[in-house]
Enzyme design. Structure first.
Site, PDB file in Angstrom:
ATOM      1  CB  ALA A  50     -18.051   0.488   3.496  1.00  0.00           C
ATOM      2  CD  GLU A  99      -2.737   1.303   2.463  1.00  0.00           C
ATOM      3  OE1 GLU A  99      -3.657   0.459   2.451  1.00  0.00           O
ATOM      4  OE2 GLU A  99      -2.568   2.128   3.387  1.00  0.00           O
TER       5      GLU A  99
END
Length: 614
Positions: free
Chosen positions: A131, A24
């Site tokens: 989400a 990431e």
């Protein structure tokens, strides 16, 4: 490719790896930080991660920069990319814009997140509350195009202390259409394994990917643990607290602890893939991978990473069939991708159609032309005031003392380094080299330095040299090329060349439509692959960029920034400006190909014997 498909491909093979991994990265705050991160991502590509992901910062330039970075990672760097997308305070139109831009980049992976609520405690004003709402929206409007990842919290969510309830919410997100799970960072392995057991028992069967945070310094380790509200096991503290003031030792011991944690995760049976939160750093992550023995094992695994071609394959949909590139841009892939994006015929796997009005249409006002901030350019290259100083700068690059030059985004490659000292001699004699490759004759495709493509094949290269040459020397050089060719037989064109000045006046011994393959491979059961070429039209397009890089360099010297960086050196800067302006006028751009790939490198370098300009 979708992440779940890549994972299935890796582990369904006859020789699956012990583990796969991903990285990431977060969006830097400065333009130079972005360029430096691209360089870091480029280096970490060589580790063969299954994918990378790039964080999302909602609103303003940072959110659009996420899309730009996804495009660069996919298109120029050839890295399978997952884009974070948060929905807090986001309208449907902004979500659609982000998703459409991701899709056009070839990105098929989204990490769907709610994001942090407003800091003032008010309710989100966007069109999505959770989400799960974002996941349902993506599935409804984009079907199965996107692989959707979701976040999970093995130690509970800061806004929900009931762990069983957080697991239920995770199940709701999975039922809404999630394909994989990436967890928050943690260090308590036993708790994570117990949490995995709970997740599996309630019917969640998609991949669980643990988020791994390497340890670089004690202060950063504790700060991130506190911010994420996670438990630090006692044995971590016992090891790290006594050495907390020694950053080098903390990183070494921290790597051992994180590596032991990863080993236990892999042995649990719940985990096959590790996701590293790099914090845009590389050393700590690489140390963990080395400790786990994953780097070499993954590199040797044919189905993971491993480009088929000797240049970085773009993952942009419009270029997926591209198999040929002009060699001129081999050290500037970012530039090549952006400046040829409007050229025709990429869907058909060609490098471009020279009859197209779009061919060679290069935006030379692009901000990333030099790819260095003014300050960084000064730090790297100083302010050469003469041809000798310019040559010395190039020699420093050839000897590995400089990480880049205006014509090369990265360090000198291993294959070029074998002829580095011959290139050094050319620079000492006034030929400023910018691109080259040595000859190869039936080198095995698995060769660690020169190999590329499928195994059990053979690769070939014609020697190629590209350089700037003073106009007073070029006629003598071409005379020696003609002498060499005549000695090789009647009508022989063993050495072919293109010579052009800044205005575009061209001298060549090739035919108008010649397309010269300078790299190719022969592989079992396949046709011959010819991935790099030299030809007239793309060389003329490259010429514009090559000279414009000099112009951009001069503009830095002429800018107000130069006054800040080089106070007290105004006279030297003015000399640099005058030198480079005369260089643009007095030097031509040349390339020479030795079409006899069975010659050794000395044959071509011999043509330059006795030639010198100072």
């Amino acid at each position: 490719m979708r992440i779940s498909e890549k994972l299935n491909q890796a582990y369904s093979s006859s020789n699956p790896p012990p583990a796969t991994f991903s990285f990431e990265f977060f969006v830097p705050k400065t333009s130079q930080g972005v360029q430096n991160l691209y360089d870091r991502m480029d280096r970490m590509y060589e580790l063969n991660p299954i994918f990378i992901d790039i964080t999302w910062n909602a609103g303003g330039r940072s959110s659009s920069l996420t899309n730009e970075m996804v495009y660069t990672a996919q298109s120029a760097l050839g890295l399978e990319t997952c884009m974070h997308l948060t929905c807090t305070n986001m309208s449907v139109s902004l979500i659609d814009e982000a998703l459409e831009r991701a899709k056009k980049s070839g990105c098929q992976n989204i990490l769907a997140l709610r994001g942090d609520p407003p800091l003032d405690g008010t309710e989100s004003t966007g069109d999505f509350k959770y989400a799960k709402d974002l996941i349902l929206y993506i599935r409804k409007n984009y079907g199965n195009y996107f692989n959707i990842g979701v976040a999970a919290y093995p130690e509970g969510h800061p806004e929900e202390s009931d762990l069983d309830l957080t697991v239920k919410y995770l199940k709701d997100k999975c039922d809404a259409g999630a394909d994989f799970i990436i967890t928050q960072m943690f260090y308590d392995t036993d708790n994570f394994i117990e949490w995995c057991s709970k997740v599996r028992k309630i019917g969640v069967d998609i991949p669980i990917i643990p988020g791994i945070m390497p340890i670089s310094t004690y202060a950063a380790f504790m700060r991130r643990a506190k911010w994420s509200e996670i438990k630090v096991p006692k044995h971590f503290l016992d090891v790290l607290e006594p050495i907390k003031d020694d950053d080098f030792l903390v990183r070494e011991k921290g790597t051992e602890l994180v590596s032991q944690m990863c080993t236990k995760l892999l042995e649990s049976g719940y985990v096959k893939h590790l996701h590293f939160y790099t914090m845009n750093l590389e050393r700590s992550t690489i140390m963990c991978l080395e400790n786990l023995g994953l780097i070499d094992q993954v590199k040797s695994h044919d189905t993971i990473g491993g480009a088929i071609l000797p240049w970085r394959k773009s993952l942009n949909p419009s270029r997926q069939k591209e198999t040929i590139r002009p060699i001129f841009w081999q050290n500037r892939k970012h530039s090549y991708i952006s400046r040829t994006s409007t050229w025709d015929e990429f869907p058909n796997g060609r490098w471009g159609d020279s009859s197209s009005p779009a061919f060679g249409d290069i935006d030379l006002n692009a901000a990333d032309l030099l790819r260095q901030s003014p300050k960084r350019a000064f730090e790297l290259w100083g302010h050469p005031q003469s041809l000798k100083e310019f040559a010395d700068l190039t020699i420093s690059y050839l000897r590995g003392q400089l990480k880049s030059m205006p014509w090369s985004d990265g360090s000198i490659s291993e294959d070029t380094s074998v002829i580095a000292e011959d290139l050094v001699k050319l620079n000492q004699n006034g030929f400023i080299t910018i691109n080259s490759q040595p000859p190869l004759n039936a080198t095995r495709s698995n060769d660690k330095v020169f190999g590329w493509g499928p195994k059990n094949g053979y690769v070939f290269q014609k020697q190629y040299l590209e350089f700037f040459c003073h106009k007073s020397v070029i006629s003598k050089l071409l005379d020696q090329v003609d002498i060499f060719n005549k000695s090789s037989g009647d009508n022989s064109r063993v050495l072919t060349y293109y010579v052009v000045d800044k205005t575009g006046e061209l001298i060549t011994n090739t035919n108008d439509e010649d397309i010269n393959a300078v790299t190719w491979g022969v592989f079992p059961g396949e046709e011959i692959v010819q991935p790099t070429i030299v030809e007239r039209n793309s060389f003329l397009a490259w010429k514009d960029e090559a000279y414009s890089l000099i112009t951009e360099w001069v503009r830095i010297f002429e800018s107000n920034l130069a006054k800040d960086f080089l106070k007290g050196k105004e006279a030297q800067v003015q000399t640099s400006i005058e030198f480079f302006k005369s260089f643009e006028t007095d030097f031509v751009l040349c390339n020479i190909v030795n079409n006899n790939f069975t010659d050794d490198a000395k044959e071509l370098f011999g043509v330059f014997e006795g030639l010198q300009f100072q």
